[in-house]
Scaffold this motif. Structure first.
Motif, PDB file in Angstrom:
ATOM      1  N   THR A  89     -22.224  33.786 -16.713  1.00  8.38           N
ATOM      2  CA  THR A  89     -20.703  34.226 -16.476  1.00  8.38           C
ATOM      3  C   THR A  89     -19.737  33.048 -16.791  1.00  8.38           C
ATOM      4  O   THR A  89     -20.335  31.768 -16.821  1.00  8.38           O
ATOM      5  CB  THR A  89     -20.788  34.326 -14.679  1.00  8.38           C
ATOM      6  OG1 THR A  89     -21.194  33.261 -14.165  1.00  8.38           O
ATOM      7  CG2 THR A  89     -21.373  35.618 -14.341  1.00  8.38           C
TER       8      THR A  89
ATOM      9  N   ALA B 162     -15.935  31.447 -15.645  1.00  9.10           N
ATOM     10  CA  ALA B 162     -14.609  31.445 -14.721  1.00  9.10           C
ATOM     11  C   ALA B 162     -13.535  30.876 -15.652  1.00  9.10           C
ATOM     12  O   ALA B 162     -13.591  29.843 -16.293  1.00  9.10           O
ATOM     13  CB  ALA B 162     -15.020  30.432 -13.486  1.00  9.10           C
TER      14      ALA B 162
ATOM     15  N   ASP C 218      -9.794  29.707 -15.263  1.00 11.20           N
ATOM     16  CA  ASP C 218      -8.990  29.006 -14.375  1.00 11.20           C
ATOM     17  C   ASP C 218      -7.498  28.693 -14.712  1.00 11.20           C
ATOM     18  O   ASP C 218      -7.321  28.643 -16.209  1.00 11.20           O
ATOM     19  CB  ASP C 218      -9.638  27.844 -13.854  1.00 11.20           C
ATOM     20  CG  ASP C 218     -10.143  26.804 -14.800  1.00 11.20           C
ATOM     21  OD1 ASP C 218      -9.274  26.409 -15.884  1.00 11.20           O
ATOM     22  OD2 ASP C 218     -11.461  26.417 -14.890  1.00 11.20           O
TER      23      ASP C 218
ATOM     24  N   VAL D  81      -9.591  29.415  -9.909  1.00  8.21           N
ATOM     25  CA  VAL D  81     -10.075  30.327 -10.801  1.00  8.21           C
ATOM     26  C   VAL D  81      -9.412  31.793 -10.428  1.00  8.21           C
ATOM     27  O   VAL D  81      -9.257  32.105  -9.102  1.00  8.21           O
ATOM     28  CB  VAL D  81     -11.842  30.593 -10.323  1.00  8.21           C
ATOM     29  CG1 VAL D  81     -12.233  31.723 -10.870  1.00  8.21           C
ATOM     30  CG2 VAL D  81     -12.552  29.414 -10.827  1.00  8.21           C
TER      31      VAL D  81
ATOM     32  N   THR E 163     -13.486  35.961 -13.186  1.00  8.73           N
ATOM     33  CA  THR E 163     -15.164  35.631 -13.753  1.00  8.73           C
ATOM     34  C   THR E 163     -15.339  36.614 -14.461  1.00  8.73           C
ATOM     35  O   THR E 163     -15.177  37.731 -14.302  1.00  8.73           O
ATOM     36  CB  THR E 163     -15.966  35.321 -12.539  1.00  8.73           C
ATOM     37  OG1 THR E 163     -15.524  34.242 -11.804  1.00  8.73           O
ATOM     38  CG2 THR E 163     -17.082  34.864 -13.150  1.00  8.73           C
TER      39      THR E 163
ATOM     40  N   ARG F  22     -20.196  29.273 -15.508  1.00 10.19           N
ATOM     41  CA  ARG F  22     -21.076  29.023 -14.233  1.00 10.19           C
ATOM     42  C   ARG F  22     -22.436  28.704 -14.102  1.00 10.19           C
ATOM     43  O   ARG F  22     -22.766  28.507 -13.082  1.00 10.19           O
ATOM     44  CB  ARG F  22     -20.509  30.203 -13.425  1.00 10.19           C
ATOM     45  CG  ARG F  22     -19.162  30.201 -13.023  1.00 10.19           C
ATOM     46  CD  ARG F  22     -18.911  29.513 -11.924  1.00 10.19           C
ATOM     47  NE  ARG F  22     -17.567  29.236 -11.429  1.00 10.19           N
ATOM     48  CZ  ARG F  22     -16.847  29.614 -10.328  1.00 10.19           C
ATOM     49  NH1 ARG F  22     -17.494  30.452  -9.413  1.00 10.19           N
ATOM     50  NH2 ARG F  22     -15.644  29.528 -10.212  1.00 10.19           N
TER      51      ARG F  22
END
Length: 158
Positions: A57, A59, A61, A71, A74, A99
């Motif tokens: 995954t 994120a 932001d 964030v 995701t 992540r």
């Protein structure tokens, strides 16, 4: 290492492309592994590539004044990481960080744009998929920013 076109099956975004066009695109793909905590790109940086996640995954932001990075979404397997490569000025609109360990197909943006110009069916299909992604990201960002700016006392935005 370039990708085997048949290996792209089950990769979400790529599954939506016609088989022949997917094979042409996958000829440009490189298999990439990104360790957990890797800053993939920064808001405002040059958008010269994109990724289709295979595992892990990432994120997305945004810099919020006075609050730092927030964030907004995701992305998981099958998702498109990066759309800013398609539209001038080709600068990232968000930042991105893995992540967890993440495996992805990486594509050089200039090579993909050239391929799309030579293969209009691929170009239209890819632009359509990217436009859908942009819409999803805008909705997610709007929702997250509304949450961030909601006043705790009233539950309302200022």
């Amino acid at each position: 290492m370039t990708a085997d076109p048949d290996a792209a099956g089950g990769d979400g975004l790529l599954d939506a492309l016609p088989a022949e066009e997917r094979a042409q695109l996958m000829a440009l793909a490189r298999d990439t592994v990104l360790p957990a905590g890797t800053r993939v790109f920064e808001e405002g940086g040059e958008a010269d590539r994109f990724w289709v996640l295979r595992s892990g995954t990432v994120a997305l932001d945004i810099q919020v004044p006075g609050r730092g990075r927030a964030v907004v979404e995701t992305i998981g397997p099958g998702g498109l990481l990066g759309w800013s490569w398609l539209c001038p000025p080709r600068q990232w609109h968000l930042g991105a960080e893995t992540r967890e360990p993440t495996r992805a197909w990486t594509f050089d943006a200039a090579a993909v744009r050239d391929l799309c110009a030579a293969r209009p069916v691929l170009g239209l299909a890819l632009v359509t998929l990217v436009a859908e992604t942009i819409g999803e990201r805008l909705r997610a960002t709007r929702t997250r920013l509304l949450d961030l700016y909601r006043t705790p006392e009233s539950g309302r935005t200022p």
